[in-house]
Design a protein around this motif. Structure first.
Motif, PDB file in Angstrom:
ATOM      1  N   ASN A 113     104.475 -67.679  79.227  1.00  0.00           N
ATOM      2  CA  ASN A 113     103.967 -68.510  80.307  1.00  0.00           C
ATOM      3  C   ASN A 113     104.633 -68.187  81.640  1.00  0.00           C
ATOM      4  O   ASN A 113     104.535 -68.949  82.577  1.00  0.00           O
ATOM      5  CB  ASN A 113     104.207 -69.988  79.977  1.00  0.00           C
ATOM      6  CG  ASN A 113     103.472 -70.405  78.726  1.00  0.00           C
ATOM      7  OD1 ASN A 113     102.355 -69.990  78.494  1.00  0.00           O
ATOM      8  ND2 ASN A 113     104.099 -71.226  77.916  1.00  0.00           N
ATOM      9  N   ASP A 173      88.990 -75.804  85.720  1.00  0.00           N
ATOM     10  CA  ASP A 173      88.550 -74.625  84.987  1.00  0.00           C
ATOM     11  C   ASP A 173      87.090 -74.818  84.573  1.00  0.00           C
ATOM     12  O   ASP A 173      86.664 -75.925  84.249  1.00  0.00           O
ATOM     13  CB  ASP A 173      89.428 -74.426  83.746  1.00  0.00           C
ATOM     14  CG  ASP A 173      89.642 -72.966  83.398  1.00  0.00           C
ATOM     15  OD1 ASP A 173      88.931 -72.106  83.940  1.00  0.00           O
ATOM     16  OD2 ASP A 173      90.530 -72.694  82.567  1.00  0.00           O
ATOM     17  N   TYR A 201      88.041 -82.272  74.219  1.00  0.00           N
ATOM     18  CA  TYR A 201      89.245 -81.499  74.518  1.00  0.00           C
ATOM     19  C   TYR A 201      90.335 -81.801  73.500  1.00  0.00           C
ATOM     20  O   TYR A 201      90.526 -82.939  73.104  1.00  0.00           O
ATOM     21  CB  TYR A 201      89.785 -81.856  75.908  1.00  0.00           C
ATOM     22  CG  TYR A 201      88.872 -81.515  77.049  1.00  0.00           C
ATOM     23  CD1 TYR A 201      88.883 -80.245  77.610  1.00  0.00           C
ATOM     24  CD2 TYR A 201      88.014 -82.465  77.595  1.00  0.00           C
ATOM     25  CE1 TYR A 201      88.048 -79.924  78.673  1.00  0.00           C
ATOM     26  CE2 TYR A 201      87.179 -82.153  78.650  1.00  0.00           C
ATOM     27  CZ  TYR A 201      87.205 -80.882  79.190  1.00  0.00           C
ATOM     28  OH  TYR A 201      86.388 -80.576  80.232  1.00  0.00           O
ATOM     29  N   ARG A 245      92.546 -74.124  80.927  1.00  0.00           N
ATOM     30  CA  ARG A 245      93.977 -74.034  81.194  1.00  0.00           C
ATOM     31  C   ARG A 245      94.443 -74.931  82.340  1.00  0.00           C
ATOM     32  O   ARG A 245      95.618 -75.120  82.536  1.00  0.00           O
ATOM     33  CB  ARG A 245      94.329 -72.584  81.477  1.00  0.00           C
ATOM     34  CG  ARG A 245      94.155 -71.714  80.246  1.00  0.00           C
ATOM     35  CD  ARG A 245      94.484 -70.260  80.531  1.00  0.00           C
ATOM     36  NE  ARG A 245      94.348 -69.488  79.313  1.00  0.00           N
ATOM     37  CZ  ARG A 245      93.212 -68.947  78.905  1.00  0.00           C
ATOM     38  NH1 ARG A 245      92.112 -69.102  79.616  1.00  0.00           N
ATOM     39  NH2 ARG A 245      93.166 -68.260  77.789  1.00  0.00           N
ATOM     40  N   HIS A 246      93.520 -75.445  83.125  1.00  0.00           N
ATOM     41  CA  HIS A 246      93.900 -76.284  84.260  1.00  0.00           C
ATOM     42  C   HIS A 246      92.706 -77.121  84.706  1.00  0.00           C
ATOM     43  O   HIS A 246      91.553 -76.810  84.377  1.00  0.00           O
ATOM     44  CB  HIS A 246      94.402 -75.430  85.432  1.00  0.00           C
ATOM     45  CG  HIS A 246      93.417 -74.379  85.864  1.00  0.00           C
ATOM     46  ND1 HIS A 246      92.360 -74.654  86.705  1.00  0.00           N
ATOM     47  CD2 HIS A 246      93.328 -73.072  85.552  1.00  0.00           C
ATOM     48  CE1 HIS A 246      91.661 -73.544  86.908  1.00  0.00           C
ATOM     49  NE2 HIS A 246      92.221 -72.569  86.213  1.00  0.00           N
ATOM     50  N   LYS A 249      88.877 -72.155  76.052  1.00  0.00           N
ATOM     51  CA  LYS A 249      90.156 -72.805  76.317  1.00  0.00           C
ATOM     52  C   LYS A 249      90.268 -73.056  77.817  1.00  0.00           C
ATOM     53  O   LYS A 249      90.189 -72.138  78.621  1.00  0.00           O
ATOM     54  CB  LYS A 249      91.307 -71.910  75.856  1.00  0.00           C
ATOM     55  CG  LYS A 249      92.659 -72.553  75.959  1.00  0.00           C
ATOM     56  CD  LYS A 249      93.710 -71.594  75.387  1.00  0.00           C
ATOM     57  CE  LYS A 249      94.985 -72.276  75.048  1.00  0.00           C
ATOM     58  NZ  LYS A 249      95.931 -71.343  74.413  1.00  0.00           N
ATOM     59  N   VAL A 301      99.617 -70.218  76.369  1.00  0.00           N
ATOM     60  CA  VAL A 301      98.568 -70.423  77.356  1.00  0.00           C
ATOM     61  C   VAL A 301      97.510 -69.328  77.237  1.00  0.00           C
ATOM     62  O   VAL A 301      96.320 -69.585  77.307  1.00  0.00           O
ATOM     63  CB  VAL A 301      99.165 -70.473  78.780  1.00  0.00           C
ATOM     64  CG1 VAL A 301      98.066 -70.563  79.820  1.00  0.00           C
ATOM     65  CG2 VAL A 301     100.116 -71.648  78.908  1.00  0.00           C
ATOM     66  N   HIS A 302      97.942 -68.106  77.048  1.00  0.00           N
ATOM     67  CA  HIS A 302      97.023 -66.968  76.933  1.00  0.00           C
ATOM     68  C   HIS A 302      97.142 -66.359  75.551  1.00  0.00           C
ATOM     69  O   HIS A 302      98.031 -65.573  75.288  1.00  0.00           O
ATOM     70  CB  HIS A 302      97.320 -65.917  78.007  1.00  0.00           C
ATOM     71  CG  HIS A 302      96.959 -66.371  79.376  1.00  0.00           C
ATOM     72  ND1 HIS A 302      95.659 -66.385  79.817  1.00  0.00           N
ATOM     73  CD2 HIS A 302      97.714 -66.858  80.378  1.00  0.00           C
ATOM     74  CE1 HIS A 302      95.630 -66.849  81.054  1.00  0.00           C
ATOM     75  NE2 HIS A 302      96.858 -67.150  81.416  1.00  0.00           N
ATOM     76  N   ASN A 303      96.219 -66.751  74.664  1.00  0.00           N
ATOM     77  CA  ASN A 303      96.219 -66.205  73.308  1.00  0.00           C
ATOM     78  C   ASN A 303      94.968 -65.376  73.043  1.00  0.00           C
ATOM     79  O   ASN A 303      94.598 -65.132  71.911  1.00  0.00           O
ATOM     80  CB  ASN A 303      96.343 -67.338  72.273  1.00  0.00           C
ATOM     81  CG  ASN A 303      96.693 -66.798  70.907  1.00  0.00           C
ATOM     82  OD1 ASN A 303      97.407 -65.810  70.789  1.00  0.00           O
ATOM     83  ND2 ASN A 303      96.187 -67.426  69.878  1.00  0.00           N
ATOM     84  N   GLU A 330      88.816 -67.282  73.230  1.00  0.00           N
ATOM     85  CA  GLU A 330      89.406 -67.488  74.554  1.00  0.00           C
ATOM     86  C   GLU A 330      88.983 -66.426  75.562  1.00  0.00           C
ATOM     87  O   GLU A 330      89.401 -66.454  76.698  1.00  0.00           O
ATOM     88  CB  GLU A 330      90.929 -67.518  74.442  1.00  0.00           C
ATOM     89  CG  GLU A 330      91.443 -68.710  73.685  1.00  0.00           C
ATOM     90  CD  GLU A 330      92.951 -68.821  73.734  1.00  0.00           C
ATOM     91  OE1 GLU A 330      93.566 -68.312  74.690  1.00  0.00           O
ATOM     92  OE2 GLU A 330      93.521 -69.433  72.827  1.00  0.00           O
TER      93      GLU A 330
END
Length: 117
Positions: free
Chosen positions: A97, A11, A35, A7-8, A5, A55-57, A81
């Motif tokens: 988030n 990355d 993507y 995130r920005h 994943k 965002v963070h899973n 992830e």
């Protein structure tokens, strides 16, 4: 090596190891990434919304002080992830988030030491 994943922008997506720069540049042309674009989160209100993308899973691991409901927090985690390591659980909500926050102050030191003895 990398989570699945991004995130920005910027990355890490892939790595190339080669015996020369020319071979590395040629290898780069074979990398093809697809993507699934998430809805961008551009404000605190959007980040706090119930339908905000997670965002963070990734599975959460605590260095110390893991909460009693850690198994429940990780029930729907996606191991692709990577993992999220929380060193100090002070005001941390990894599935949100929003950045963690903590407040502290110095109280009455003499009173504190007197009560501790």
């Amino acid at each position: 090596m990398f989570g699945q994943k991004m995130r920005h922008v910027g990355d890490r997506v892939a790595a190339v190891v080669a015996e020369s720069v020319d071979i590395a540049n040629q290898a780069l042309t074979f990398i093809d990434v697809e993507y699934d674009v998430l809805k961008p989160v551009m404000s605190i209100d959007e980040a706090r919304a119930p339908d905000a993308p997670i965002v963070h899973n990734e599975p959460i691991e605590y260095g110390v002080g893991a909460p009693d409901d850690l198994e429940q927090q990780n029930a729907n985690a996606d191991p692709r992830e990577g993992k999220l390591i929380v060193n100090f659980p002070i005001g941390c909500e990894p599935r949100k988030n929003i950045a963690a926050g903590v407040r502290g102050h110095i109280g009455d030191l003499d009173k504190g030491f007197a009560e501790a003895t």
